[in-house]
Motif scaffolding. Sequence first.
Motif, PDB file in Angstrom:
ATOM      1  N   ASP A   1       3.602  -5.758   3.128  1.00 45.48           N
ATOM      2  CA  ASP A   1       3.648  -4.878   4.289  1.00 45.48           C
ATOM      3  C   ASP A   1       2.275  -4.754   4.957  1.00 45.48           C
ATOM      4  O   ASP A   1       2.170  -4.734   6.177  1.00 45.48           O
ATOM      5  CB  ASP A   1       4.157  -3.496   3.885  1.00 45.48           C
ATOM      6  CG  ASP A   1       4.320  -2.569   5.067  1.00 45.48           C
ATOM      7  OD1 ASP A   1       5.294  -2.751   5.814  1.00 45.48           O
ATOM      8  OD2 ASP A   1       3.455  -1.690   5.257  1.00 45.48           O
ATOM      9  N   HIS A   2       1.221  -4.675   4.143  1.00 49.17           N
ATOM     10  CA  HIS A   2      -0.116  -4.522   4.711  1.00 49.17           C
ATOM     11  C   HIS A   2      -1.174  -4.794   3.643  1.00 49.17           C
ATOM     12  O   HIS A   2      -0.865  -4.871   2.453  1.00 49.17           O
ATOM     13  CB  HIS A   2      -0.329  -3.108   5.275  1.00 49.17           C
ATOM     14  CG  HIS A   2      -0.214  -2.032   4.230  1.00 49.17           C
ATOM     15  ND1 HIS A   2       0.981  -1.418   3.927  1.00 49.17           N
ATOM     16  CD2 HIS A   2      -1.132  -1.487   3.406  1.00 49.17           C
ATOM     17  CE1 HIS A   2       0.785  -0.531   2.964  1.00 49.17           C
ATOM     18  NE2 HIS A   2      -0.485  -0.563   2.623  1.00 49.17           N
ATOM     19  N   MET A   3      -2.408  -4.941   4.070  1.00 49.79           N
ATOM     20  CA  MET A   3      -3.574  -5.022   3.184  1.00 49.79           C
ATOM     21  C   MET A   3      -4.650  -4.129   3.765  1.00 49.79           C
ATOM     22  O   MET A   3      -5.183  -4.422   4.846  1.00 49.79           O
ATOM     23  CB  MET A   3      -4.112  -6.454   3.088  1.00 49.79           C
ATOM     24  CG  MET A   3      -3.314  -7.418   2.277  1.00 49.79           C
ATOM     25  SD  MET A   3      -4.176  -9.035   2.201  1.00 49.79           S
ATOM     26  CE  MET A   3      -3.014  -9.992   1.216  1.00 49.79           C
ATOM     27  N   ARG A   4      -4.984  -3.054   3.097  1.00 49.85           N
ATOM     28  CA  ARG A   4      -6.066  -2.192   3.593  1.00 49.85           C
ATOM     29  C   ARG A   4      -7.430  -2.765   3.201  1.00 49.85           C
ATOM     30  O   ARG A   4      -8.323  -2.868   4.016  1.00 49.85           O
ATOM     31  CB  ARG A   4      -5.875  -0.771   3.050  1.00 49.85           C
ATOM     32  CG  ARG A   4      -4.758   0.001   3.723  1.00 49.85           C
ATOM     33  CD  ARG A   4      -4.840   1.493   3.417  1.00 49.85           C
ATOM     34  NE  ARG A   4      -3.842   2.252   4.152  1.00 49.85           N
ATOM     35  CZ  ARG A   4      -2.655   2.584   3.674  1.00 49.85           C
ATOM     36  NH1 ARG A   4      -2.318   2.225   2.440  1.00 49.85           N
ATOM     37  NH2 ARG A   4      -1.790   3.273   4.399  1.00 49.85           N
TER      38      ARG A   4
ATOM     39  N   GLU B   1       0.432  -2.417  -5.657  1.00 52.65           N
ATOM     40  CA  GLU B   1       1.216  -2.876  -4.526  1.00 52.65           C
ATOM     41  C   GLU B   1       2.652  -2.359  -4.646  1.00 52.65           C
ATOM     42  O   GLU B   1       3.388  -2.757  -5.539  1.00 52.65           O
ATOM     43  CB  GLU B   1       1.225  -4.403  -4.466  1.00 52.65           C
ATOM     44  CG  GLU B   1       2.036  -4.983  -3.321  1.00 52.65           C
ATOM     45  CD  GLU B   1       1.552  -4.496  -1.982  1.00 52.65           C
ATOM     46  OE1 GLU B   1       2.225  -3.627  -1.403  1.00 52.65           O
ATOM     47  OE2 GLU B   1       0.495  -4.973  -1.522  1.00 52.65           O
ATOM     48  N   LYS B   2       3.031  -1.438  -3.764  1.00 53.51           N
ATOM     49  CA  LYS B   2       4.368  -0.857  -3.808  1.00 53.51           C
ATOM     50  C   LYS B   2       5.267  -1.374  -2.695  1.00 53.51           C
ATOM     51  O   LYS B   2       6.474  -1.155  -2.730  1.00 53.51           O
ATOM     52  CB  LYS B   2       4.267   0.669  -3.719  1.00 53.51           C
ATOM     53  CG  LYS B   2       3.548   1.307  -4.905  1.00 53.51           C
ATOM     54  CD  LYS B   2       3.502   2.817  -4.766  1.00 53.51           C
ATOM     55  CE  LYS B   2       2.782   3.454  -5.958  1.00 53.51           C
ATOM     56  NZ  LYS B   2       2.713   4.928  -5.835  1.00 53.51           N
ATOM     57  N   MET B   3       4.693  -2.045  -1.713  1.00 51.39           N
ATOM     58  CA  MET B   3       5.478  -2.494  -0.563  1.00 51.39           C
ATOM     59  C   MET B   3       5.457  -4.012  -0.489  1.00 51.39           C
ATOM     60  O   MET B   3       4.836  -4.620   0.384  1.00 51.39           O
ATOM     61  CB  MET B   3       4.959  -1.858   0.731  1.00 51.39           C
ATOM     62  CG  MET B   3       4.986  -0.344   0.690  1.00 51.39           C
ATOM     63  SD  MET B   3       4.493   0.447   2.230  1.00 51.39           S
ATOM     64  CE  MET B   3       5.920   0.070   3.252  1.00 51.39           C
ATOM     65  N   ILE B   4       6.098  -4.626  -1.475  1.00 48.95           N
ATOM     66  CA  ILE B   4       6.191  -6.083  -1.548  1.00 48.95           C
ATOM     67  C   ILE B   4       7.651  -6.471  -1.669  1.00 48.95           C
ATOM     68  O   ILE B   4       8.424  -5.806  -2.351  1.00 48.95           O
ATOM     69  CB  ILE B   4       5.373  -6.631  -2.731  1.00 48.95           C
ATOM     70  CG1 ILE B   4       5.402  -8.159  -2.754  1.00 48.95           C
ATOM     71  CG2 ILE B   4       5.865  -6.072  -4.051  1.00 48.95           C
ATOM     72  CD1 ILE B   4       4.459  -8.759  -3.770  1.00 48.95           C
TER      73      ILE B   4
END
Length: 266
Positions: free
Chosen positions: A146-149, A212-215
């Motif tokens: 979803d994203h990478m901060r 990572e929770k949004m994979i």
Amino acid sequence: MSELALEELSALAAIYCEPDACEVLAVSETHGITFRIQISVKELLDTDVLLKLLFHLPVNYPSTLPDISVSSDQLTRAQCVDVKDKLLEQAKKHLSEPMVHDLILWVQQHLKSVMKQSATVCHEKTTLSKGTSAEDGIWMLLLHLDHMRAKAKYVKTVEKWASDLRLTGRLMFMGKIILILLQGDRSNIKEYLILQKTSKVDVDSSGKKCKEKMISVLCETKVQAQQKRFQTFEVKEYPTLDELQKEFETAGLTALFSEFVPPLLK
């Protein structure tokens, strides 16, 4: 979820009760229990070795074998894989009965001999591994993030895991779309997934390290003969969707692109 698994986890928590020694990562009625146990193995190469053992107990455990992952700062990734393979061999001897504590005791008692054997057969094992890969085929995994901060650190971590596990493919950025395409031995693909889901690879909105929770696992399948095998793992950015599509087409993965990528734009 198996009552035996819950009882075993409770007993393990009582035995390995030191801070951070036993950590439950996930509990699900449909997927089972995932937890990590950290142990110290004495007198190996004149130093203590800290082992982190990750167990996933499926819902029908112990009738089904657990998934196991092994990591250690004192051992190489190849050595960790050797330890994992030996633990899975031992697990088969305990099928249909609680086995995690027995596996922990076994590795504490036999780690030194496993390391000696690993060093002795290193060349032979590498040759055999290549033969097995050719026989069993190469597997492919397509992930959507979803994203990478913390992008720089995240990318470096993914590159290291791919290198350690001898996986090839692409980490692909196109606008807001982030995809990870991996190819390699199926056991190493599974090992990567465990690392991806259980390690603190990013930071949350407050800057604190997080898992990572949004994979999403878009696809996991065997590479077909008409599909190209990537020779390296590369990080690439694509200015347009057409450029990203060409990457898939060049690898013979047009159908994979058409099925999974366009829906991400909606």
